[in-house]
Each structure stands twice: as structure tokens, then as C-alpha cells.
Write an enzyme that holds these catalytic residues in place. Structure first.
Site, short mmCIF file in Angstrom:
data_model
loop_
_atom_site.label_atom_id
_atom_site.label_comp_id
_atom_site.label_asym_id
_atom_site.label_seq_id
_atom_site.Cartn_x
_atom_site.Cartn_y
_atom_site.Cartn_z
CD GLU A 147 4.07 -15.24 5.41
OE1 GLU A 147 2.84 -15.00 5.46
OE2 GLU A 147 4.62 -16.09 6.12
CD GLU A 151 5.05 -0.58 23.53
OE1 GLU A 151 3.97 -0.38 24.12
OE2 GLU A 151 5.43 -1.71 23.15
#
Length: 268
Positions: free
Chosen positions: A79, A110
Site C-alpha cells: 500500500e 515457517e
């Protein structure tokens, strides 16, 4: 360590609640999040100050995480260009498992402590840059390994976690710890913890962009004009800043292709 994010919910028998009760109770829990973030402002300020210093000298901001945390980093990074008109490589978000993990979980991605730093080599990450690890639990091996390697390479490191005294915080020069307590659904850190992380990332990136001169007054003068709504917003900003008519503002924007340039050229 004592993982508050994994503690039993303050509520039980959720399946027996009405829709109204579930919504009301989730909202009640969510109200505690801004207060927890407020307590962490000194930590957020320290990290943001370090980020601004590095970015003013040509460095980049990297976010790294897994699951929800990784997605939030990518969201914040993605953004920045449309909002502040900065290049796409100023703020970069990376998730364990790569881009496919944005939409679909990649099993055990992960858990690899070495892979995070390996993945970041794709971007030629170096000592000019800042690496911020995002991990609600503060125990994600992928993030810990990347932060440790970044420290060894001379980078500024930070994190956003939701437990105190976590391994991720220990691996960060500028840790941010926002403790929001047990989740409504036990262990579901996409809820309060995710909300807290989103708020902190908004604060970090917005403050950094203001400090880097990407906002004028309170306006997004460098935003990308990528749709009609944003073009109309740009016209209004030019009108507000210069006092010209709507038609004149639209002419300036079409000519210069930038809100900032339109304002500057109108006044020159």
C-alpha cells in the site's frame, strides 16, 4: 517463555452463543487492542526513528513473517506505492513459503530457521536496510533465523510481536511488544494480535513516509492516480491547496500528472 497468545480464551462454549453474542464478545475483546498499542508507543517510536534514518540514506524497509503476520507485512508494503508514490522497492514484504503462501498456507515453511535469510538474498538485502520481523507468538523459526543473520550482516533489526520476552524480540535491536492477551478463539492470532500488528505497521509506515516528505499538510500529494476516485481526490487536493477552480485543477493535473507537481507549478 509465557505465551499469552496461546492462553485459554476468556469465553467458552462459543458454539452455544447467538450470532449477536459472538459479535458483541469479539467487539468487546477488540476494544483492548488500541490500549495495548498505546503502551508500546515508546518502542514503536524507537524502531520508526531507526527506519527513517536508514531510509533517508537510501535504505529500504523489509518485513518478514509467516502466515497472518507475513500477509500483514505484504499488505502494508504493497500500500505504500499507491498511497505515497514511492517506488515498489522502498518497502518490501516477504512471507514464508513465497507468494503462493499469501493465499494458501505452505506447510512447515515457517519452521526452517535458515530459509528466511536465503529468501531475502533475492533482494540483495544489505547493511543499508532495515529488517522487521512480524510474529504474533514471537517464536517463528523462519523469522528468528532471518533476524539473527541480519544482525550478523550489520542491518538494523526490529520486530512486532504479541508476547513478552520472546526469541524474536531477543533477536531484534528494536523490538515492539504489544500484548493483547488471550484470543476470543483460543490461539487464533489472526484476531486481536493481527489487529494490533496491523495498527503498528500502519503507524510505522505512515510516520516514516511523512518524515520522508511524502505528505504535504495532511494530504497524499504523491499518491498514484490509478483510478477515477483518486483522480477526483487529486483535483480536490489541488483546489484546496491553491484556490483554483475545479476545471483549472483538472487541467493542471492532466498536464503534470502529479498532485504535487500541479500545486508547485500553480504557485510558481
Amino acid at each position: 517463555m509465557n505465551r499469552v497468545t496461546e492462553k485459554e480464551s476468556n469465553y467458552n462454549h462459543l458454539e452455544q452463543m447467538s450470532i449477536h453474542e459472538v459479535l458483541t464478545n469479539i467487539n468487546h475483546e477488540d476494544q483492548s487492542v488500541p490500549g495495548a498499542v498505546k503502551k508500546s508507543i515508546p518502542q514503536i517510536e524507537a524502531l520508526t526513528g531507526a527506519i527513517v534514518e536508514k531510509m533517508k540514506n537510501g535504505g529500504r524497509l523489509f518485513y518478514i513473517g509467516a502466515g497472518t503476520s507475513g500477509r500483514l507485512g505484504i499488505l502494508d508494503a504493497s500500500e505504500c506505492p499507491p498511497t505515497f508514490g514511492v517506488p515498489y522497492d522502498w518497502v518490501i514484504g516477504h512471507i514464508a513459503g513465497g507468494d503462493s503462501a499469501i493465499r494458501k498456507a505452505v506447510e512447515f515453511a515457517e519452521d526452517d530457521q535458515l530459509q528466511g535469510w536465503k529468501d531475502l538474498q533475492e533482494y540483495s538485502i544489505n547493511e543499508k536496510d532495515v529488517l522487521v520481523g512480524i510474529a504474533a507468538s514471537g517464536t517463528t523459526p523462519y523469522v528468528i533465523g532471518a533476524l539473527n543473520a541480519a544482525n550478523d550482516a550489520g542491518l538494523v533489526t526490529g520486530c512486532v510481536v504479541c508476547n513478552l520476552d520472546s526469541p524474536v524480540a531477543a533477536a531484534s535491536k528494536f523490538p515492539v511488544e504489544v500484548v493483547v492477551g488471550p484470543e476470543f478463539v483460543t490461539g487464533s492470532t489472526r484476531m486481536k494480535a493481527g489487529t494490533a500488528q496491523k495498527l503498528v505497521l500502519n503507524m510505522i509506515s505512515t510516520t516514516a513516509m511523512i518524515q520522508l516528505g511524502r505528505v504535504k499538510g495532511n494530504k497524499m500529494v504523491d499518491m498514484q492516480l490509478s483510478n477515477n476516485k483518486l483522480v477526483a481526490r487529486g483535483v480536490k487536493i489541488i483546489m484546496d491547496e491553491t484556490g483554483v477552480t475545479e476545471d483549472r485543477a483538472a487541467e493542471l493535473l492532466e498536464k503534470h500528472g502529479s498532485v504535487r507537481a500541479s500545486i508547485d507549478n500553480c504557485r510558481s
